[in-house]
Write a protein that holds these residues in place. Structure first.
Motif, mmCIF file in Angstrom:
data_model
loop_
_atom_site.group_PDB
_atom_site.id
_atom_site.type_symbol
_atom_site.label_atom_id
_atom_site.label_comp_id
_atom_site.label_asym_id
_atom_site.label_seq_id
_atom_site.Cartn_x
_atom_site.Cartn_y
_atom_site.Cartn_z
ATOM 1 N N ASP A 179 -2.633 14.550 -5.608
ATOM 2 C CA ASP A 179 -2.432 13.707 -6.578
ATOM 3 C C ASP A 179 -0.947 12.605 -6.058
ATOM 4 O O ASP A 179 -1.078 11.543 -6.512
ATOM 5 C CB ASP A 179 -1.970 14.314 -7.910
ATOM 6 N N VAL A 180 -0.187 13.188 -5.349
ATOM 7 C CA VAL A 180 1.088 12.674 -4.894
ATOM 8 C C VAL A 180 0.564 11.511 -4.001
ATOM 9 O O VAL A 180 0.930 10.439 -3.968
ATOM 10 C CB VAL A 180 1.971 13.458 -4.255
ATOM 11 N N PRO A 185 0.131 3.168 -2.830
ATOM 12 C CA PRO A 185 -0.505 2.160 -2.487
ATOM 13 C C PRO A 185 -1.730 2.281 -1.609
ATOM 14 O O PRO A 185 -1.324 3.163 -0.562
ATOM 15 C CB PRO A 185 0.284 0.981 -2.256
ATOM 16 N N VAL A 186 -2.996 1.659 -1.603
ATOM 17 C CA VAL A 186 -3.847 2.101 -0.621
ATOM 18 C C VAL A 186 -3.788 0.923 0.593
ATOM 19 O O VAL A 186 -3.137 -0.343 0.408
ATOM 20 C CB VAL A 186 -5.494 1.652 -1.236
ATOM 21 N N ARG A 187 -3.595 1.434 1.850
ATOM 22 C CA ARG A 187 -3.482 0.556 2.866
ATOM 23 C C ARG A 187 -4.386 1.006 3.848
ATOM 24 O O ARG A 187 -5.270 1.940 3.860
ATOM 25 C CB ARG A 187 -2.075 1.048 3.643
ATOM 26 N N THR A 215 -3.903 6.194 2.244
ATOM 27 C CA THR A 215 -2.329 5.754 2.039
ATOM 28 C C THR A 215 -1.394 6.304 2.980
ATOM 29 O O THR A 215 -1.722 6.758 4.024
ATOM 30 C CB THR A 215 -2.250 6.983 0.730
ATOM 31 N N GLU A 216 0.011 6.024 2.516
ATOM 32 C CA GLU A 216 0.929 6.383 3.393
ATOM 33 C C GLU A 216 0.909 8.008 3.842
ATOM 34 O O GLU A 216 1.158 8.016 5.023
ATOM 35 C CB GLU A 216 2.323 6.242 2.820
ATOM 36 N N ALA A 265 2.074 14.379 2.825
ATOM 37 C CA ALA A 265 1.394 14.092 4.153
ATOM 38 C C ALA A 265 0.698 15.506 5.074
ATOM 39 O O ALA A 265 -0.156 15.201 5.516
ATOM 40 C CB ALA A 265 2.627 13.769 5.279
ATOM 41 N N LEU A 266 1.420 16.635 4.866
ATOM 42 C CA LEU A 266 1.039 17.801 5.380
ATOM 43 C C LEU A 266 -0.394 18.051 4.743
ATOM 44 O O LEU A 266 -1.443 18.495 5.437
ATOM 45 C CB LEU A 266 2.064 18.993 5.231
#
Length: 328
Positions: A179-180, A185-187, A215-216, A265-266
């Protein structure tokens, strides 16, 4: 599952030779290393005297072409010179970066005074790539829908695989933190990001076959997975690589990553590992018994990598309670 796109070199070479004979700007190079590449047949040559690579397959990889053109203004990816379909072979001709792969360089050179600034450059450059404007409406890819389908696929099969308990924990962790990630934003992101290093300095990134709308958190997870990939390293050494990478990334970003962002990220790192276990199949593809056998083999190796990455990331998020060792 779709067949391989890789064209054998002995089939590609006559087509390449005819192409350069008819294209005065190009020439093949006498390359002692020979052709290389796992998904494509790649060989070297020249364009108007400048080094290039010919990336050959049965059909040209339009996904990679999209990534190369999207990031072109950064100067951090090879320049696309031509995309050609000829005699049943597709080919992308792009500029060749000098130097060696970053992972190979880090194995040869261990001086922190060299490696530290290099990893910070990689971090800053990854942020530069993520900063390139991307029109998510220009693609039919929906990372949220795709991830939901992948969750369902892995959850359906994990009970038949080794280390099913670890995989179940991984899925729960991914679901908690996705969810985070989905709020970002989509990249356009590079799944298998590979940096090239020359004389201790970052040149840029190659291997954009797997660019995807994400995403990031996903991009960071992919990079951290690469930095943690050598399971024979000391945890603190691997964490040092990640820390220097993140220092450069955060400095370029202008803000520090929060604990929630690191967990996201993990979680995306775990997602990439599970996606490999699932044989890179689309969620809608049917499974055969031999697919389960291959997935089981992948589960053994990827489970080791997952717990290794958990160990490294605990250096950044001490509150993590994920498994850091495989059950005997």
């Amino acid at each position: 599952m779709a067949g391989s796109n890789k064209i054998p070199y002995d089939q590609a070479l006559p087509i390449l030779q005819r192409f350069v004979e008819e294209s005065p700007d190009y020439a093949l190079r006498d390359d002692p290393e020979g052709p290389f590449g796992s998904n494509h047949t790649i060989t070297r040559g020249f364009r108007r005297g400048d080094p290039v690579v010919f990336k050959c397959a049965f059909w040209a990889n339009r996904t990679e072409e999209r990534g190369l053109r999207h990031f072109s203004a950064t100067g951090l990816v090879p320049v696309v010179h031509d995309v050609i379909q000829l005699d049943g072979m597709g080919m992308i001709i792009m500029s060749e970066f000098p130097g060696s792969m970053g992972a190979e360089f880090r194995q040869r050179v261990t001086d922190p005074a060299v490696i530290g600034p290099l990893m910070e450059d990689v971090g800053a450059s990854v942020w530069q790539l993520l900063s390139v404007p991307f029109d998510a409406g220009s693609t039919q890819e929906d990372p949220r829908r795709y991830m939901a389908a992948m969750f369902a696929r892995i959850r359906d099969i994990h009970g038949r695989l080794p280390h099913s308990g670890l995989l179940r924990e991984s899925l729960d962790f991914q679901r908690k933190w996705s969810d985070v990630a989905s709020q970002q934003p989509v990249r356009l992101c590079i799944r298998d990001i590979q940096e090239m290093v020359h004389e201790g300095r970052l040149v840029g990134f190659i291997d954009l076959e797997g660019v995807t709308a994400q995403t990031e958190a996903f991009q960071l997870g992919c990079v951290i997975a690469g930095l943690c990939n050598d399971r024979g390293e000391n945890v603190r050494n691997a964490a040092w690589f990640c820390r220097r990478f993140l220092a450069g990334y955060e400095r370029a970003r202008g803000s520090t990553l929060t604990e929630d962002e690191l967990c996201a990220a993990l979680a995306m790192l775990h997602h990439v590992k599970c996606w490999r276990i699932a044989l890179y199949k689309k969620p809608t593809e049917d499974w055969r018994e031999e697919d389960y056998t291959k997935a089981a083999q992948n589960a053994v190796s990827e489970a080791e990598r997952i717990v290794w990455c958990n160990q490294v990331m605990r250096e950044f998020v001490p509150s993590l309670t994920l498994k850091t060792a495989l059950s005997v």
